[in-house]
Design an enzyme around this catalytic site. Structure first.
Site, PDB file in Angstrom:
ATOM      1  N   LYS A  97       0.839  -1.207   0.000  1.00 25.27           N
ATOM      2  CA  LYS A  97       0.000   0.000   0.000  1.00 25.27           C
ATOM      3  C   LYS A  97       0.876   1.261   0.000  1.00 25.27           C
ATOM      4  CE  LYS A  97      -0.412  -0.253   5.049  1.00 25.27           C
ATOM      5  NZ  LYS A  97      -1.249  -0.777   6.145  1.00 25.27           N
ATOM      6  N   ARG A 102     -10.708   0.051  14.676  1.00 24.60           N
ATOM      7  CA  ARG A 102     -10.518   0.867  13.476  1.00 24.60           C
ATOM      8  C   ARG A 102     -11.498   0.387  12.408  1.00 24.60           C
ATOM      9  NH1 ARG A 102      -4.602   1.122  10.627  1.00 24.60           N
ATOM     10  NH2 ARG A 102      -5.253  -0.908   9.863  1.00 24.60           N
ATOM     11  N   TYR A 140      14.549  31.748   3.006  1.00 26.26           N
ATOM     12  CA  TYR A 140      13.346  32.497   3.399  1.00 26.26           C
ATOM     13  C   TYR A 140      13.415  32.946   4.848  1.00 26.26           C
ATOM     14  CZ  TYR A 140      10.882  31.064  -0.850  1.00 26.26           C
ATOM     15  OH  TYR A 140      10.495  30.888  -2.147  1.00 26.26           O
ATOM     16  N   MET A 177      10.093  24.821  -0.555  1.00 25.93           N
ATOM     17  CA  MET A 177       9.223  23.820  -1.180  1.00 25.93           C
ATOM     18  C   MET A 177      10.024  22.863  -2.068  1.00 25.93           C
ATOM     19  SD  MET A 177       5.910  24.263  -3.664  1.00 25.93           S
ATOM     20  CE  MET A 177       4.991  25.266  -2.518  1.00 25.93           C
TER      21      MET A 177
END
Ligand code: PLP
Length: 366
Positions: free
Chosen positions: A37, A134, A262, A311
């Site tokens: 997964k 769950r 930044y 980023m």
């Protein structure tokens, strides 16, 4: 084609080694399901599936579409969808995926579809909640499930399973044994009345390590395949599978008093040589690793991340490192470093691996 220089190398030999390591802990007859997964825990589900497909009995994905991707890549092994939705049942059948049904809503929806098609002896899996709270049926649902299953020849219960809540934590030994015993009780009731024997499974990676007596017919191997045993001792026995690499885009000289990045978060107190690397928070490098909380490795030397993580980029201090633009940068290539990053980010290695964005190019190292 993705020709990005920031690469996640998937170590095929390490994956095969880890697979064998867990295989050796099991009875020779125990089946192994490999969990792929979330892009194979952030690597590449199709590549991982191809690496181990000859040796596994099952794959599991969380969501239906993850199974579709495997089928479209030619994977023929049975695929269990752990968390199907009502909206996914058609697709599950179309791609011959196998639903892990966890409620009467999902069971009845699938039975209805199976009746309409009609399907014959289609494999389904029944999940029981034994304490994780769950997903899953409760033990009191067993009689009603049995009635439904015995009524239908559209489906067969291929497996019955549960999931442990704290298999990695031996302080929860009693709770976990309680889960296993409750599950065994459910299994017995089903065996007594169903007329055939589904595959029984309960253990994830730490379950295999700590509760191998409860391996039943199959285990579900996830994080262990990817190099983590959930304790430093077990992890030492495994090989690292995810190597995240990049290169130096630019080297700059920063004068004392100048700032980097930044918000001017890094202020040079002395003449500093910096290197800019094309990987940032959009690729899974947490902003918590900025301001010298994290580091990369360049030519075998540690280069701290200075200033804020951007980023698409990080900037590291290479004042004392002999390096050039274009040189290789190791973001991480061993479990200790991944565990260090996880602790700095107040999380677990699972999240560090699965956070590597799809922008990063995947490459299998044979
Ligand atoms: C993700 C998952 C696993 C794998 O767990 P690991 O700790 O990674 O081995 C097994 N079973 C279920 C139901 C899961 O959701």
């Amino acid at each position: 084609m993705n020709n990005h220089v920031t690469i996640l190398e998937i170590d095929k030999k390490a994956i095969l080694y880890n697979f064998q390591y867990f295989k050796k802990k099991l009875e020779s007859t125990t089946k192994v399901l490999v969990v792929v997964k979330a892009f194979g825990y952030g690597s590449d589900a199709v590549e991982v599936a191809k690496i181990v497909e000859e040796q596994v009995d099952y794959f599991a994905v969380a969501y239906s579409y993850e199974g579709v991707v495997l089928r479209e890549a030619g994977i023929k092994t049975p695929i269990l969808v752990l968390h199907p939705q009502l909206q996914n049942m058609e697709q599950i059948v179309r791609y011959h995926l196998e639903p892990g049904l966890y409620s009467f809503k999902t069971l009845n929806a699938f039975l209805k579809l199976a009746d309409e098609k009609p399907l014959m002896n289609y494999p389904i899996h029944i999940k029981f909640n034994t304490g994780l709270n769950r997903l899953g049926f409760s033990h009191s649902d067993v009689p009603s499930i049995l009635i439904e299953l015995k009524k239908s020849n559209n489906v067969v219960a291929k497996s019955i399973f549960t999931h442990l809540a704290a298999s990695e934590d031996l302080h929860e030994y009693e709770f976990t044994v309680g889960q296993i015993n409750n599950f065994a009780f459910i299994v017995k009731k089903i065996y007594d009345h169903l007329g055939y024997k589904p595959i029984i499974h309960a253990l994830n990676t730490s379950g295999i390590i700590n509760y191998s007596k409860a391996q039943f017919d199959m285990v579900r191997l996830g994080i262990g395949l990817y190099g983590f045993g959930n304790t430093p001792k077990e992890t030492q026995n495994l090989k690292n599978t995810h190597n995240l690499k990049s290169i130096i885009s630019q080297i700059r000289t920063i004068q004392p008093g100048e700032t980097v990045g930044y918000n001017r978060a890094f202020v040079a107190s002395k003449l500093t040589k910096s290197a800019t690397i094309p990987i940032g928070h959009a690729d899974g490098i947490s902003r918590r690793l900025g301001n010298k909380n994290g580091f990369v490795t360049i030519n075998n030397n540690i280069a701290p991340i200075i200033g804020n993580v951007c980023m698409d980029m990080i900037i590291v201090d290479v004042t004392k490192i002999d390096c050039n633009e274009g040189d290789e940068v190791i973001i991480f290539n061993n479990q200790k470093h991944i565990e260090f990053i996880a602790s700095k980010c107040e999380t677990i290695p699972y999240e560090i691996l699965t956070s590597i964005s799809q922008r990063v190019k995947r490459l299998v190292k044979n």
